[in-house]
Motif scaffolding. Structure first.
Motif, short mmCIF file in Angstrom:
data_model
loop_
_atom_site.label_atom_id
_atom_site.label_comp_id
_atom_site.label_asym_id
_atom_site.label_seq_id
_atom_site.Cartn_x
_atom_site.Cartn_y
_atom_site.Cartn_z
N ALA A 209 0.83 -1.21 0.00
CA ALA A 209 0.00 0.00 0.00
C ALA A 209 0.86 1.26 0.00
O ALA A 209 0.60 2.20 -0.76
N VAL A 210 1.89 1.29 0.84
CA VAL A 210 2.76 2.46 0.90
C VAL A 210 3.48 2.65 -0.43
O VAL A 210 3.62 3.77 -0.94
N ALA A 211 3.96 1.55 -1.01
CA ALA A 211 4.65 1.64 -2.30
C ALA A 211 3.72 2.20 -3.38
O ALA A 211 4.14 3.02 -4.22
N LYS A 212 2.46 1.79 -3.36
CA LYS A 212 1.51 2.30 -4.35
C LYS A 212 1.28 3.79 -4.16
O LYS A 212 1.23 4.56 -5.13
N ASP A 213 1.12 4.23 -2.90
CA ASP A 213 0.93 5.66 -2.64
C ASP A 213 2.16 6.47 -3.05
O ASP A 213 2.04 7.58 -3.59
N VAL A 214 3.36 5.94 -2.78
CA VAL A 214 4.59 6.65 -3.17
C VAL A 214 4.67 6.79 -4.68
O VAL A 214 5.01 7.85 -5.21
N ARG A 215 4.37 5.70 -5.40
CA ARG A 215 4.40 5.76 -6.86
C ARG A 215 3.37 6.76 -7.39
O ARG A 215 3.65 7.52 -8.34
N GLN A 216 2.18 6.77 -6.79
CA GLN A 216 1.15 7.71 -7.23
C GLN A 216 1.57 9.15 -7.01
O GLN A 216 1.37 10.01 -7.88
N ARG A 217 2.16 9.44 -5.87
CA ARG A 217 2.63 10.81 -5.60
C ARG A 217 3.75 11.21 -6.56
O ARG A 217 3.83 12.36 -6.99
N ARG A 218 4.62 10.25 -6.89
CA ARG A 218 5.70 10.55 -7.83
C ARG A 218 5.12 10.89 -9.20
O ARG A 218 5.56 11.83 -9.86
N ARG A 219 4.13 10.12 -9.64
CA ARG A 219 3.49 10.41 -10.92
C ARG A 219 2.81 11.78 -10.92
O ARG A 219 2.86 12.52 -11.90
N GLU A 220 2.16 12.11 -9.80
CA GLU A 220 1.50 13.41 -9.70
C GLU A 220 2.50 14.55 -9.75
O GLU A 220 2.25 15.59 -10.37
N ARG A 221 3.67 14.36 -9.10
CA ARG A 221 4.70 15.41 -9.14
C ARG A 221 5.24 15.58 -10.55
O ARG A 221 5.48 16.70 -11.01
N VAL A 222 5.46 14.46 -11.24
CA VAL A 222 5.96 14.53 -12.61
C VAL A 222 4.96 15.23 -13.51
O VAL A 222 5.30 16.10 -14.32
N ALA A 223 3.67 14.88 -13.36
CA ALA A 223 2.63 15.51 -14.17
C ALA A 223 2.53 17.00 -13.87
O ALA A 223 2.41 17.83 -14.78
#
Length: 504
Positions: A209-223
């Protein structure tokens, strides 16, 4: 170890100090329920806001509480206590929910709650002795429920991982847990084999779950960075907009009169959106200074609970003390572990259960202004492990104080971790599913132990009948209740010389 290790065989004959603790705690919980400050039943808590704000009557709220609690009290709480020799929250705190809300006066609520506590500690022992003296001893037979509950409960992290992250990761977690159970049984036979497996399963779930949230936040920052870069390039090339004007002379003119506020709102970065966000709440609209009604409600509920912090600290001290006395288990699996004297394993099981219920308790408390009688249930594992009553009372008071003071912060953190929040939902559902199967299977084993095929026929038939008529008794409590009724029927058949008890 204390004598409570053999609670299942010695009955429910508690020393006076333990009896007084139960009576006092039941009186306090009924008082808190009367004040609508805390209830144990998670299903009742959402209804407490209307009661607090005067939109519903005390009698109507009592009816809701009784309807949602009766099946668990008589179908799960009482049978589990009689079969394990250990008290549980369904037996103690669901009735005090009902009695506290029912009481029309403040002074009457603790009297009714204390009276129920006295019924439990003085009446159950007599019922236990009577049941063991019957030709068909269904209470001893119900101890057959222990093994299915303990071992099937081990699988709840696997079920949660499969539902949230798919079959591949679920199969991986299942293989790891199975290997750990086999290894533990081989190398450490004195340890409950499911404890290490559950630990690894829960850690895997949280890690995913934490890994998924970290990946999602990284994608949002990139976008977000890409959007800002595009905006920066557009502002750095003023000829870009001018070059489009002659190619379509109507394009620029159409946008201006069609929505006069559009350009104005976007020019400074979205003035309408900006004002809504500046007011500090999601969904605050476009009016400056407007407060999100949900944020306002959560804030007032948290403040209401903080005003009664001393009462909650006393409650935390009492619950932790009861757990430390080792006459109380916070769950189905925990009750049998406490009865066997496996306190460290019981603490581990209840800690994992807490992970599934913290988001539910926090959000319903913030929405309704009514906290959980046992808080986030973190006082359970702490109480099991502490060596004496005084540290337990101090730790329980501090834990409840920390929970109540941190309630608003916990709500905000959960809002920022959607996958972790979803994991808690899946954990809670998985716990319910695994226990439902374990209790049903264990109940059929108990029915077979006391009545052979006839016992299975009667108990299984009662369970199926309950399903057919729309679950008059909630599913999790239906199977133990069916075993109790089966025991009574088999004793009646024995007295009519129509049944010979099965020899153990």
């Amino acid at each position: 170890m204390s004598s409570t290790v053999f609670a299942a065989s010695t009955g429910l004959d508690f020393p006076l100090a333990q009896q007084l603790t139960v009576v006092a705690l039941c009186a306090l919980t009924a008082f808190l329920s009367h004040l609508a400050l805390a209830v144990f039943n998670d299903g009742v808590r959402p209804f407490m806001l209307d009661f607090v704000q005067g939109r519903t009557t005390r009698s109507a709220t009592t009816a809701v509480s009784f309807g949602l609690s009766a099946g668990f009290i008589f179908g799960l709480g009482a049978p589990m206590a009689l079969s394990s020799g250990v008290l549980n929250p369904w037996l103690l705190f669901l009735p005090t929910d009902v009695l506290g809300i029912l009481a029309p006066k403040k002074w009457l609520a603790p009297l009714l709650g204390g009276a129920w506590g006295a019924v439990v500690v003085f009446g159950l022992d007599g019922a236990n002795d009577l049941a063991h003296d019957l030709p068909v001893d269904f209470l001893t037979a119900m101890q057959q429920m222990a093994t299915p509950i303990l071992f099937l409960f081990t699988l709840f992290p696997v079920l949660a991982i499969t539902r949230q992250f798919g079959r591949l990761r679920g199969a991986l977690a299942g293989g790891v847990e199975l290997a750990l159970v086999v290894l533990t049984m081989k190398l450490w036979p004195e340890v409950f084999a499911g404890a290490p497996a559950m630990a690894v399963g829960v850690l895997l779930l949280i890690g995913f779950a934490v890994a998924k949230d970290v990946r999602q936040r990284r994608r949002e920052r990139v976008a977000a960075g890409a959007v800002m870069s595009a905006q920066g390039q557009a502002s750095a090339d003023p000829s870009a907009g001018k070059g489009q004007a002659p190619s379509d002379p109507d394009a620029g003119e159409e946008q201006t009169p069609a929505d006069p506020g559009a350009g104005k709102g976007q020019a400074p970065g979205g003035s309408v959106a900006g004002k809504g966000q500046a007011s500090g709440g999601p969904g605050a609209g476009g009016v400056p200074g407007e407060v999100d009604p949900m944020v306002s409600l959560f804030g007032s509920s948290a403040a209401r609970l903080r005003r009664h912090l001393p009462l909650f600290m006393v409650l935390g001290a009492g619950v932790c003390l009861l757990a430390q006395l080792h006459v109380f288990g916070g769950g189905e699996a925990t009750s049998f572990l406490i009865a066997k004297g496996q306190y460290a394993e019981a603490a581990q099981v209840d800690f994992y259960r807490a992970l599934g219920f913290i988001p539910l308790i926090a959000t319903t408390a913030l929405a309704s202004g009514a906290y959980g009688i046992v808080g986030f249930t973190l006082v359970y594992p702490v109480g099991y492990l502490l060596p004496s009553p005084w540290p337990a009372m101090a730790c329980g008071a501090l834990i409840f104080a920390g929970e109540v003071l941190a309630l608003s912060w916990i709500g905000k953190v959960l809002g920022g971790l959607p996958s972790v929040r979803d994991s808690s939902e899946h954990l809670r559902a998985a716990i319910g599913d695994t226990l439902q199967l374990a209790i049903l299977f264990g109940s059929l084993l108990a029915a077979e132990a006391m009545g052979g095929g006839l016992g299975i026929l009667i108990a299984g038939g009662l369970y199926l009948l309950n399903e057919a008529v729309g679950r008059v008794v909630v599913r999790m409590a239906a199977a133990p209740a069916a075993v109790v009724v089966t025991g009574i029927i088999l004793n009646l058949l024995h007295w009519l010389h129509l049944f010979t008890p099965v020899k153990s």
